[in-house]
Design a protein around this motif. Structure first.
Motif: not given
Lengths: 107, 873
Positions: B383-385, B470-480
């Motif tokens: 949810k915090r994406a 790890l999962f979260l910090s790797s999220l790409k802003p563009s994707a989000v």
């Protein structure tokens, strides 16, 4: 407002006096020259940084200058809070110092 | 112009203590100034200037950094709490689940420490030993913790390696009657000992002089609790306490001993009063004492043991031919509690296997809880994406975010740990009660424990948090920002975790059930008689009216009547009258073949009527089959296997019809299988059964299950009818007996609780997870509904996913538990007959529970309106 320490007071005043030319080194030199306070770079930086953090100073980035080998200098300016803090301090000082003469102290 | 750079090492040092944001400013300034001074005053001057600057700057910079750290920490905390508030439900489940796991660990940790630390309370406990004997008998080797009385003095006086020796004698069987002023009680924890007790063991004396408190006969010291109980506020020293009619001077008060000592006593009576007693003079009958010695440091134990045996060999007589030889050994006092091989211990020993089992269980539970934590954190954090996308765009570094999420995880863990400690503190009295333990919260305050918990917290927080972080910090802003972050990433890992959790839970349930069965079986099997649902009514002897010296039980001449009346209730399926019941000693007699008094052996006696054998389901192995319900005549006896052996007969059949001297002349008419009369702790002694109605003071009723309360109230009414003046004194035999099996009972309870805990935690995990899994599929559900699927079909569809994974878990669990249980069962000579349904049932139950817990979510989702879920397409 929280009380300023002496060094913080002097730094604010230095920034004031240095107009738009107040940065870490110039502030240090000014303190040394005008007040005879010889501090290491880090010893000036710490209170300077705190003042900035507490909102009494603000920074303006200078143009990248060949002098500093390509880095931009950070110039400090007083904020309204900073000015307010100095004003308050001045009032307090005036009250406390009012009518003081050296001779009185010796007594 | 090229800048002159200051010494690299110094710059690195500075660099370490600066925030990345400040580095440019400070480093730049240093370089600028250095360059200037170098050009003005040369290298040497510049360097010395530089180092002076570094030296003077370091501390203010460190302080600045720390103050920034605290502010950042405060910010993280604020953000973390804001997040927690937004997701109250999940945060709560998370913390609760983990707290449950951690509290279990804490309790286990305390328990293990308690057991392992038995008797370590004493100063120099490594130098304290107990003298024990190894007896080689016709039945093999057995160990006894008792030694002849004079042993202590003998070894102390003659062996220089021994600094002090102390004898402790338990008080003979009956509790002591102690009284002071108007307070009289029966006390069981009374021992005899000599003054060296205080030298060998650490017994803080609160009042009185330890150097001679017990040196004279007629003296006694008591524990603080007892002093309060009897004497109250006065100084007990000098007061007179009456014990069993004798007046003893109180010469000291000692601080209560900690619970993890193997020899617990409240009163210590000077042993010099016992020395006069004949039992303590000889060496054969005198093995009644526990002897402890404290040796000097660096004593060679083996050679000391040899010296002891040499010394004692002149005194030991071997009488009779049961015991063939004796040898004495030194047993370290700290080993006593966990050693199960000794006879006649001061208290039942602990079981080292259980320590291992519980530690494992604890770790497993913690593992389940941590996995839960990890799962839920990952799911929730999807949810915090958005937040992450925005922050990354604003310049947050991956490492920064990572650290923040780990920090949140550790914070949650911290809150769980605090909750866990609170839970433990609150529940401790109940736990102590239910498990019959004596754990103390204050033990938690030991530095090693605090350190352990802190480490546990960091490790759990880190392990549970690294994956989501790890999962979260790797999220790409563009994707989000495009909205294409799907929950699908990491789903497989999460599913694996759930499977693993359930595997462990199911395995534990199977394990619990089977262990339980085995233990129950052992209890019944090794007892040799049926102990379940046996209600014992006591009718102790009363002075016989009309006779000055005789006392008799109220049952006398009423037994048949009483039994018939009780049997009227449908739940009462059997009744018998006897002199004693299993668990209480039969009274002692001796038996010998006629005209062979040298072959006399001690034997216990049970008087019973014709229903005794059937009520207790005792097996006859020789003699006429109808013995079971036959009423014996006065001189007919039935022996147990042990008696037959002790009398020298190999084959029980051969002894039938033989006559012996007991207190009268008796003929053997039957032999029964050994039944463990006094419980597992004692070896099975020879016993004979005979009929002597006047001795019977117990009625034992065999009750069917169900409606026990009603049956009891019926029985009570009947009792009042027949014996209007007798108190209704009853107890259940299995409860009474279970005090002997306290241990196995405890194990059973522990397993039960931990299994339930494990299941709850796993359920919680599933609950949280299911919410997200269902949410993720809302669109899919919406589409399906539009295409015509009905609610039921959708529910089945969603459930299938879960069921599949639980099935896998179940298969795995089945394999693991079959393997481990098989290995565990090899420990036991007698294996319970465990039906295959015991393996299947737990899986089914858990499946049902799991489906129930996700059922509601599924139901809600299945009923949702497709319009809502497809609105945003």
């Amino acid at each position: 407002m929280k009380q300023l320490t002496t060094i913080e007071e002097y730094i604010l005043l230095s920034v004031h006096h240095l107009h738009n030319n107040a940065y870490l080194i110039s502030i240090r030199d000014y303190l040394n020259e005008k007040a005879g306070i010889d501090l290491a770079i880090g010893s000036v930086f710490a209170p300077l940084n705190r003042l900035h953090r507490n909102g009494l100073l603000t920074t303006v980035s200078g143009d990248p200058s060949p002098k500093v080998g390509g880095r931009a200098i950070k110039f400090y300016r007083l904020t309204d809070s900073g000015k307010e803090a100095l004003r308050e301090r001045q009032e307090v000082m005036d009250t406390m110092w009012l009518g003081f003469r050296i001779n009185d102290a010796k007594g | 112009m090229k800048l002159k750079k200051p010494p690299k090492f110094g710059m690195t040092v500075l660099d370490t203590f600066l925030r990345p944001y400040d580095k440019e400013e400070v480093i730049g300034s240093f370089e600028l100034d250095y360059d200037r001074i170098y050009n003005e005053k040369g290298k040497v001057y510049a360097n010395s200037w530089f180092w002076k600057q570094v030296y003077r700057s370091i501390i203010p910079l460190i302080i600045l950094r720390i103050s920034w750290g605290m502010i950042m920490f405060g910010n993280y905390l604020k953000i973390a709490f804001r997040n927690f508030k937004r997701n109250k439900g999940f945060t709560f489940i998370n913390i609760f689940g983990l707290a449950a796991g951690i509290s279990a660990c804490i309790v286990i940790m305390l328990y293990v420490q308690f057991e392992l630390g038995y008797d370590s309370y004493h100063k120099d406990s490594g130098l304290i030993y107990r003298i024990v004997q190894e007896e080689t008998t016709k039945n093999g080797i057995q160990y006894s913790s008792l030694t002849p009385s004079k042993m202590g003095l003998l070894v102390k006086d003659n062996l220089p390696q021994i600094e002090y020796a102390v004898r402790i004698d338990p008080i003979p069987r009956k509790p002591a009657n102690c009284s002071y002023a108007d307070k009289t009680f029966f006390e069981t924890k009374v021992v005899f000992s000599d003054n060296d007790l205080f030298k060998v063991f650490r017994i803080p004396i609160l009042s009185g002089d330890p150097s001679d408190a017990l040196t004279r006969p007629g003296t006694i010291v008591l524990s603080e609790t007892m002093a309060d109980k009897y004497i109250g506020n006065k100084d007990p020293v000098g007061e007179i306490l009456q014990v069993n009619g004798r007046e003893l001077e109180i010469t000291g008060v000692f601080d209560d001993l900690p619970e993890n000592t193997h020899h617990k006593y409240d009163f210590v009576w000077s042993i010099h009063d016992l020395d006069a007693d004949s039992l303590h003079r000889g060496w054969w009958f005198g093995s009644t004492t526990h002897t402890y010695v404290k040796v000097f440091p660096e004593t060679d134990i083996e050679s000391l043991e040899n010296s002891i045996n040499d010394l004692v060999s002149g005194f030991i007589e071997i009488r009779g031919d049961f015991v063939q030889s004796r040898r004495f050994f030194l047993q370290p006092v700290e080993d006593i509690h966990l050693n199960q091989g000794m006879l006649r211990e001061a208290e039942p020993p602990g079981n080292p296997q259980y320590i291992f089992i519980f530690s494992t269980v604890g770790i497993l539970i913690l593992f389940i809880a941590s996995m839960n934590f990890m799962n839920l954190s990952t799911a929730r954090s999807i949810k915090r994406a958005n937040e992450i996308g925005v922050r990354k765009v604003a310049g947050a570094q991956k490492s920064q975010l990572f650290r923040q999420f780990i920090g949140e995880s550790i914070l949650l863990t911290f809150m769980s740990v605090v909750s866990a400690i609170l839970i433990v503190i609150i529940l401790m009295p109940f736990l102590n009660n239910y498990f019959e333990m004596h754990l103390q919260i204050s033990d938690l305050a030991e530095p090693s424990n605090i350190g352990g918990i802190a480490v546990l917290m960091m490790v759990t927080g880190f392990l549970s948090g690294w994956y989501p972080a790890l999962f979260l910090s790797s999220l790409k802003p563009s994707a989000v920002l495009k909205g294409s972050v799907s929950l699908n990433r990491g789903t497989f890992v999460r599913k694996c975790l759930v499977v693993l959790q359930f595997t462990i839970s199911i395995a534990m349930v199977i394990g619990t059930v089977i262990i339980f069965k085995q233990i129950e079986y052992m209890k019944n099997e090794s007892l040799g008689f049926d102990i379940n649902q046996k209600l014992v009514l006591r009718y102790p002897y009363r002075p016989h009216p009309g006779s000055f010296w005789a006392s008799v039980s109220p049952l006398y001449q009423k037994q048949k009547l009483v039994k018939a009346e009780f049997l009227k209730h449908p739940s009462v399926s059997g009744a018998t009258a006897s002199s004693t019941v299993p668990g209480r000693t039969g009274y002692p007699d001796t038996i010998n073949p006629i005209d062979q008094p040298d072959k006399m052996i001690p034997i216990g006696v049970i008087h019973a009527d014709e229903d005794f054998l059937s009520v207790f389901d005792i097996e006859i192995i020789a003699g006429e089959k109808n013995i079971i319900n036959k009423s014996l005549s006065e001189n007919e006896i039935i022996l147990n296997e042990s008696a037959v052996e002790a009398l020298g007969y190999r084959n029980p059949e051969q002894i039938i019809g033989q006559t012996f001297n007991t207190y009268i002349i008796s003929t053997v008419v039957g032999v029964v299988k050994n039944f463990n009369f006094k419980g597992l702790q004692s070896s099975i002694e020879p016993i004979y059964l005979s009929s002597r109605p006047i001795s019977n003071m117990n009625i034992v009723l065999d009750l069917d299950t169900g409606n026990i309360d009603e049956a009891i109230s019926f029985i009570k009414d009947k009792h009042k009818e027949i014996f209007p003046n007798e108190a209704f004194d009853f107890y259940f035999l299995d409860e009474y007996f279970n005090m002997q099996y306290r241990f196995e009972d405890q194990i059973g309870r522990v397993f039960r609780i931990f299994t339930i805990l494990g299941i709850i935690i796993a359920m919680l995990g599933l609950l949280g997870l299911s919410f997200y899994m269902v949410e993720q599929r809302t669109k899919e559900i919406g589409i399906r509904k539009v295409l015509g699927a009905n609610v039921l079909k959708i529910m089945v569809l969603l459930s299938k996913g879960f069921t599949k994974w639980i099935m896998i878990a179940y298969v795995l669990a089945g394999m693991i538990s079959i393997y481990t249980i098989d290995r565990w069962l090899r420990n036991f000579a007698y294996k319970a007959d465990i039906g295959w349904y015991y393996y299947i049932l737990p899986g089914v139950i858990i499946l049902v529970l799991a489906l129930l817990s996700v059922g509601y979510q599924i139901f809600k989702a299945a009923r949702s309106n497709p319009v809502d879920s497809l609105k945003y397409e």
